[in-house]
Design a protein around this motif. Structure first.
Motif, mmCIF file in Angstrom:
data_model
loop_
_atom_site.group_PDB
_atom_site.id
_atom_site.type_symbol
_atom_site.label_atom_id
_atom_site.label_comp_id
_atom_site.label_asym_id
_atom_site.label_seq_id
_atom_site.Cartn_x
_atom_site.Cartn_y
_atom_site.Cartn_z
ATOM 1 N N GLY A 46 10.210 5.371 -1.718
ATOM 2 C CA GLY A 46 11.663 5.284 -1.655
ATOM 3 C C GLY A 46 12.201 4.677 -0.382
ATOM 4 N N VAL A 47 11.345 4.357 0.584
ATOM 5 C CA VAL A 47 11.764 3.760 1.858
ATOM 6 C C VAL A 47 11.408 2.282 1.847
ATOM 7 C CG1 VAL A 47 11.538 3.823 4.367
ATOM 8 C CG2 VAL A 47 11.422 5.943 3.045
ATOM 9 N N LEU A 95 1.947 3.841 3.800
ATOM 10 C CA LEU A 95 1.406 4.966 3.035
ATOM 11 C C LEU A 95 0.684 5.944 3.945
ATOM 12 C CD1 LEU A 95 -0.021 2.984 -0.019
ATOM 13 C CD2 LEU A 95 1.801 4.685 -0.146
ATOM 14 N N LEU A 96 -0.130 5.423 4.841
ATOM 15 C CA LEU A 96 -0.886 6.292 5.743
ATOM 16 C C LEU A 96 0.031 7.037 6.709
ATOM 17 C CD1 LEU A 96 -3.809 3.840 6.438
ATOM 18 C CD2 LEU A 96 -3.980 6.007 5.227
ATOM 19 N N ALA A 97 1.091 6.362 7.157
ATOM 20 C CA ALA A 97 2.044 7.032 8.046
ATOM 21 C C ALA A 97 2.750 8.175 7.319
ATOM 22 C CB ALA A 97 3.065 6.021 8.566
ATOM 23 N N LEU A 98 3.139 7.937 6.062
ATOM 24 C CA LEU A 98 3.777 8.988 5.278
ATOM 25 C C LEU A 98 2.833 10.167 5.069
ATOM 26 C CD1 LEU A 98 5.602 6.826 2.578
ATOM 27 C CD2 LEU A 98 6.693 8.192 4.356
ATOM 28 N N GLU A 614 6.766 -0.068 -4.981
ATOM 29 C CA GLU A 614 7.405 -1.106 -5.788
ATOM 30 C C GLU A 614 7.531 -2.371 -4.949
ATOM 31 O OE1 GLU A 614 11.124 0.524 -7.051
ATOM 32 O OE2 GLU A 614 10.226 1.731 -8.654
ATOM 33 N N ILE A 615 7.088 -3.496 -5.489
ATOM 34 C CA ILE A 615 7.150 -4.777 -4.783
ATOM 35 C C ILE A 615 8.219 -5.655 -5.416
ATOM 36 C CG2 ILE A 615 5.867 -6.890 -4.223
ATOM 37 C CD1 ILE A 615 3.329 -5.223 -4.160
ATOM 38 N N ASN A 616 9.095 -6.191 -4.579
ATOM 39 C CA ASN A 616 10.152 -7.093 -5.032
ATOM 40 C C ASN A 616 9.602 -8.519 -4.956
ATOM 41 O OD1 ASN A 616 12.400 -8.694 -5.400
ATOM 42 N ND2 ASN A 616 13.752 -7.418 -4.143
ATOM 43 N N GLU A 617 9.023 -8.983 -6.071
ATOM 44 C CA GLU A 617 8.357 -10.286 -6.066
ATOM 45 C C GLU A 617 9.314 -11.411 -5.675
ATOM 46 O OE1 GLU A 617 5.294 -10.701 -6.325
ATOM 47 O OE2 GLU A 617 4.522 -8.863 -7.259
ATOM 48 N N LYS A 618 10.565 -11.309 -6.114
ATOM 49 C CA LYS A 618 11.537 -12.355 -5.789
ATOM 50 C C LYS A 618 11.819 -12.380 -4.293
ATOM 51 C CE LYS A 618 16.141 -14.077 -6.980
ATOM 52 N NZ LYS A 618 17.374 -13.844 -7.779
#
Length: 625
Positions: A46-47, A95-98, A614-618
């Protein structure tokens, strides 16, 4: 837990290879906050990962690779595959920081100090130099406090890496089987069909060289070149002075910053509740506490015997010195409420049940001005130079743009030296110093700069460093004459056709061999193994060790680009020599490292599912380049 990382450095190093972008100089906020600057490139838990953050990492990695590899085509460092790989690394770090925050991992101040003191760049004559440390940080635009926070973050993630790496398992059966395959001896014979043997059979068409020249004319272009003059405006070159009064005023106004807070050194025995269950863990903790109360002097030995903290148990439970905010709250509250030498009762935290012994108290104190004067002077100078540079940067950019026919006005106003370059190409070359910048070279070789010899815009080639340049001499790209290139082209085409003939002949012979017709004149028999395949061409290693062993002899063939074609006959397979214990254990260690790599990758895959990536491909494809 930090000790567990120290004791498993190899596993940690493997882990860090998987997340190869350095933590230092990214900015701690990039791991825990959402950045501005348009649509996020990705979100993790979510970040968002902002375009600004992603571009910063891209630029730093591109510059790092240019420094390592020298002249590199910019297209190699900004393509979809490269950008996706960089984003994956940033996501893995987030991810590792979270996860580290979720597990409430911490690193002591002593660990941070020891880590920084061990960095060779900060040492002089083998000893840590505070002056060198502060100078290098200033050159990177960092403060000691900011850098130390980043190191703490790095070490925290290394703790997580060490924990994961220790879970890597390799069964004895699998390990022994792999070693058997590695040492297995294969008795082979080789027959090389050199491409040179087929040169006499090649007949090129009369127009073959001309046709190739016309269809591939770009290959025969000499690239355009230019000599340039340039000026450099940098924050480092800004002359500023700081008075004693300014230093005193800063110190008086920021005394809280120079307070060294109280620190405490404690040891603990942890009875983890996850494996035993809460009730059984508490019962065990009570039994251990009774032992401690009977024999307080044996606390360290009891910690080695009973503690479930893999990092501190081997050190008798010692956690070193730490301040407030570095431990989970129940542990901190108990420790900072104790007297020196006192042993606590049972303290419950999310990790389980602790028995704590307070070993020492380091009282809070204020650092005197004399001790921090150098740090304050450096910081005030950096701030003043930063303000001065910011004011000058806009004026510098305007002058080189508005008076585009010469760099002299900018040089005179800002007291800069006009420097001359050697011949430059369009590709960055570290040997060209400030001109080894892709964006600056693109501007220098633009149509306007080449035809009209106008100044380039002011380009930021490094943090707080602007460069403007203009061409003083230009050599256009030129096509080398066909008559000069004809012998080269004919030789190349002939060798290419000879290679095709060698391959065709080799494949025909291989087909005959596989059908049982072996009339070849083979070379001498020799033994090869997967551990020592140096006698084989690199292209032949896999084919040789994939040959069938159930019906011998068996055959394989492989193309050797530019050299010819090779045929192999496998006559016998034998068990390898028994390895001595040292070599055997070394190989088993390598296999365990590979198993740990697999575990780490699976762990990262699991984190992606847990925190929802989630990756924003655009946004990834259109973010500023």
């Amino acid at each position: 837990m930090f000790d567990a990382v120290r004791n498993n450095k190899k596993i940690v190093q493997v882990f860090l290879v998987l997340i190869a972008l350095p933590f230092a100089f990214f900015g701690l906020e990039s791991y825990v906050s959402d950045g501005a600057g348009g649509a996020d490139v990705a979100t993790v838990g979510g970040v968002g990962i902002s375009q600004q953050e992603f571009q910063q990492v891209m630029r730093e990695q591109q510059e790092r690779l240019r420094n390592q590899l020298g002249q590199v085509d910019p297209k190699m460092l900004d393509n979809p595959e490269f950008r996706k790989a960089i984003l994956d690394d940033v996501i893995d770090r987030r991810l590792l920081a979270l996860e580290a925050a979720q597990r409430r991992l911490f690193v002591t101040d002593d660990a941070v100090r020891n880590s920084i003191a061990g960095i060779e760049a900060f040492q002089q004559d083998g000893q840590f130099s505070n002056e060198r440390y502060e100078a290098l940080l200033r050159a990177q635009g960092l403060s000691p406090a900011g850098f130390e926070a980043q190191v703490r973050q790095d070490l925290t993630l290394q703790q997580l890496a060490g924990t994961i790496g220790q879970t890597g398992m390799l069964s004895t059966t699998v390990g022994e089987r792999i070693l058997a395959l590695q040492t297995e001896q294969r008795q082979i014979q080789e027959l090389i069909l050199p491409a040179g043997s087929y040169l006499a059979k090649v007949k090129l068409a009369d127009d073959a060289a001309r046709k190739f020249y016309d269809e591939n004319s770009q290959q025969f272009q000499t690239p355009d070149q230019a000599r340039a003059e340039f000026v450099v405006l940098s924050q480092e070159g800004m002359a500023v002075e700081v008075s004693d009064a300014e230093v005193q005023s800063w110190y008086d106004g920021h005394k809280a910053r120079y307070q060294q807070p109280e620190e405490r050194r404690a040891s603990h025995i942890l009875i983890a509740s996850e494996a035993l269950g809460k009730d059984k863990a508490r019962a065990k903790a009570e039994e251990v506490l009774k032992e401690v109360q009977k024999k307080p002097a044996a606390f360290a030995e009891l910690a080695r015997q009973h503690s479930d903290d893999p990092g501190s148990a081997g050190q008798g439970g010692d956690l070193g010195f730490f301040g407030r905010g570095m431990m989970v709250k129940p542990f901190e509250d108990a420790t900072f409420g104790m007297k020196e030498g006192e042993v606590s009762g049972i303290v419950e935290s999310d990790f389980g049940f602790h028995i704590i012994k307070l070993a020492a108290i380091r009282a809070a104190k204020e650092k005197p001005l004399a001790e921090v004067r150098g740090e304050i002077v450096a910081e005030l100078k950096a701030a003043a130079a930063g303000r001065k540079f910011a004011e000058a940067a806009e004026a510098f950019s305007n002058i080189v743009y508005e008076q585009a026919d010469s760099l002299q006005p900018a040089a005179e106003q800002f007291k800069l030296k006009i420097q001359q370059s050697d011949w430059l190409g369009r590709q960055p070359n570290p040997a060209n110093g400030p001109l080894a910048n892709a964006k600056l070279l693109e501007a220098l070789f633009s149509d306007d700069a080449v035809k009209n010899k106008r100044n380039t815009e002011a380009v930021e080639v490094a943090p707080n460093t602007l460069v403007a340049a203009r061409i003083v001499e230009y050599k256009a790209a030129a096509l080398q004459p066909f008559e000069e290139m004809k012998p080269v082209i004919e030789r190349m085409l002939t060798e290419r056709e000879a290679m095709k003939l060698a391959k065709a002949d080799g494949e025909a012979r291989l087909a005959a061999l596989q059908s049982g017709d072996d009339k070849q004149v083979w070379g001498a028999s020799r033994r090869v193994s997967r551990m020592d395949a140096r006698q084989l061409p690199p292209q032949a290693v896999q084919p040789v060790f994939r040959m069938r062993t159930d019906a011998l002899p068996s055959y394989a063939g492989v193309e050797l680009p530019g050299a010819g074609y090779a045929l192999y006959r496998l006559n016998k397979v034998e068990a390898g020599e028994k390895l001595d214990d040292v070599r055997r254990q070394g190989l088993i260690g390598q296999l365990r490292t590979l198993a740990a790599q697999d575990d780490i990758q699976m762990y990262l895959d699991a984190l992606r599912k847990r925190y929802k990536v989630e990756i924003n491909e655009k946004a990834l494809s259109t973010s500023e380049r």
